[in-house]
Design an enzyme around this catalytic site. Structure first.
Site, PDB file in Angstrom:
ATOM      1  N   LYS A   1       9.488  33.541  18.466  1.00  0.00           N
ATOM      2  CA  LYS A   1       8.529  33.249  19.539  1.00  0.00           C
ATOM      3  C   LYS A   1       9.275  32.974  20.841  1.00  0.00           C
ATOM      4  CE  LYS A   1       8.202  28.538  17.782  1.00  0.00           C
ATOM      5  NZ  LYS A   1       7.808  27.314  18.416  1.00  0.00           N
TER       6      LYS A   1
ATOM      7  N   TYR B   1      18.787  24.784  51.440  1.00  0.00           N
ATOM      8  CA  TYR B   1      17.588  24.113  51.946  1.00  0.00           C
ATOM      9  C   TYR B   1      17.816  22.617  52.125  1.00  0.00           C
ATOM     10  CZ  TYR B   1      15.005  28.351  50.696  1.00  0.00           C
ATOM     11  OH  TYR B   1      14.562  29.636  50.609  1.00  0.00           O
TER      12      TYR B   1
ATOM     13  N   MET C   1      15.784  29.658  44.669  1.00  0.00           N
ATOM     14  CA  MET C   1      14.993  30.355  43.651  1.00  0.00           C
ATOM     15  C   MET C   1      15.816  31.433  42.935  1.00  0.00           C
ATOM     16  SD  MET C   1      11.381  32.350  44.123  1.00  0.00           S
ATOM     17  CE  MET C   1      10.546  31.016  44.922  1.00  0.00           C
TER      18      MET C   1
END
Ligand SMILES: Cc1ncc(COP(=O)(O)O)c(C=O)c1O
Length: 372
Positions: free
Chosen positions: A39, A266, A312
């Site tokens: 899974k 950032y 990201m």
């Protein structure tokens, strides 16, 4: 391991030979078959390829959490039995029947709906009954187990092919909980046997259960983390002979010198103290890294600190101690480089998590290169 393409900014290398070796190790230790738990995209390793490798290694069963995963496996040509461990909507029964998948039943009302659907198609739906022997999650209680299975057995449209439970604390072998759970489960099995209702196939053990609790092995063991060569826990490590299957690599995609006082990333979580060499690496929180300070990676066989906030898709590393590093050099996020190694277990402890979450968090977008 043969040479592989490195034509990606960041990628996973999955050693399917290691997965097959690990399944063979479990087969040898337990003396029985393995239901390979694939899974969550094969714990991040790749659902279909891990499923095929497990089938080739002799696993007669695969287990998934959701029907969609089972259907993906069937579409890829997997022939062995597949058990869906989680909830399946009754309206999906036509697809379940067509794809010959086994469902978990843990609730009478849902079972009634499954049975009605199966009867409508003049078929019998294969099910495994789940018993909650102490996980506090899905399952009939052992106390009501005989009555529940009697009611299920009276439903035309269902074929009760198995019964199972799940262990909550097998990765803490010194705790008494697992023995207590197994006693509960065994009591129910004996009661079912006495009234002729015991299903033919019984299973209970996850990886730690299979390795540390021989009496939990029953007819098959349901192993996930161990087949990937990862330790169930610090208290329940894998024995010798298992091999970790996954490595996460990347490339340096930019190197620059920033003057003293430059903000990096950032919100300027890092400001250069002097002129510093900063490398940009492909890989960010959308790939499975964590948005926290204190991360590191391996470059030229050495640990380098990630500086500035995690982005990201990218992160930045401090390269002052490695003046030769250039664009295109390999970076390792998980795995070995030279004498250094970053394991999922070490990352997990630094991220306040466990190795399961680290590998299951590896994004679907990461290319997976399979080697044997
Ligand atoms: C019901 C069930 N069985 C087996 C497993 C496999 O557990 P492990 O990865 O610890 O072997 C899981 C994993 O979460 C599970 O939910």
């Amino acid at each position: 391991m043969h040479m592989i393409s490195e034509s990606y900014p960041t990628w996973l290398e999955i050693d399917l030979g290691a997965i097959q070796n690990n399944i063979h190790q479990i087969q040898q230790i337990t003396g029985g078959p393995v239901m390979a738990v694939v899974k969550a995209n094969g714990y991040g390793h790749g659902l279909v390829q891990v499923g095929k490798a497990a089938e080739t290694a002799g696993a007669p069963w695969l287990a998934v959490a959701r029907l969609e995963e089972a259907l993906d496996l069937r579409r890829a040509g997997i022939k062995c039995h597949i058990l869906v461990l989680g909830y399946t909507m009754p309206e999906r029964i036509p697809e379940v029947l067509a794809s010959k998948v086994t469902l978990t039943v843990y609730d009478q009302a849902i079972a009634n709906e499954y049975a009605a659907q199966a009867r409508f198609f003049n078929q019998r739906l294969p099910i495994h009954v789940k018993v909650d022997s102490g996980m506090g999650r899905l399952g009939f209680s052992p106390e009501d187990g005989i009555e529940s299975i009697r009611q299920l057995s009276e439903l035309e449209g269902l074929s009760i092919d198995g019964i199972f439970t799940h262990l909550a604390c097998a990765d803490e072998p010194d705790q008494p909980n697992t023995n207590w759970q197994l006693e509960h489960f065994q009591g129910l099995l004996e009661g079912l046997d006495a009234v002729g209702l015991k299903p033919t196939m019984v299973h209970a053990a996850n990886s730690a259960g299979a390795l540390y609790f021989p009496k939990a092995r029953y007819d098959i063991v349901r192993c996930g983390i161990a087949i990937y060569g990862l330790h169930p826990s610090a208290a329940a490590p894998l024995p010798e002979g298992f091999r970790r299957a996954l490595t996460w690599k990347s490339h340096i995609v930019s190197v620059k010198s920033l003057p003293k006082g430059s903000g990096v990333g950032y919100n300027y979580k890092y400001v250069t103290q002097k002129e510093e060499r900063i490398g940009v690496v492909s890989g960010g929180y959308a790939d499975g890294l964590r948005r926290r300070l204190g991360n590191y990676a391996l470059v030229h066989g050495q640990r380098v600190s990630m500086v500035g906030g995690m982005c990201m898709d990218q992160c930045m590393v401090q390269l002052d101690n490695l003046p030769d590093v250039k664009v295109g050099d390999e970076v390792v996020f998980i795995g070995r480089q030279g004498d250094e190694e970053i394991t999922p277990e070490v990352l997990a402890s630094e991220w306040g998590s466990n190795n399961y979450e680290v590998v299951c968090g590896l994004a679907g977008r990461l290319p997976r290169l399979f080697v044997r």
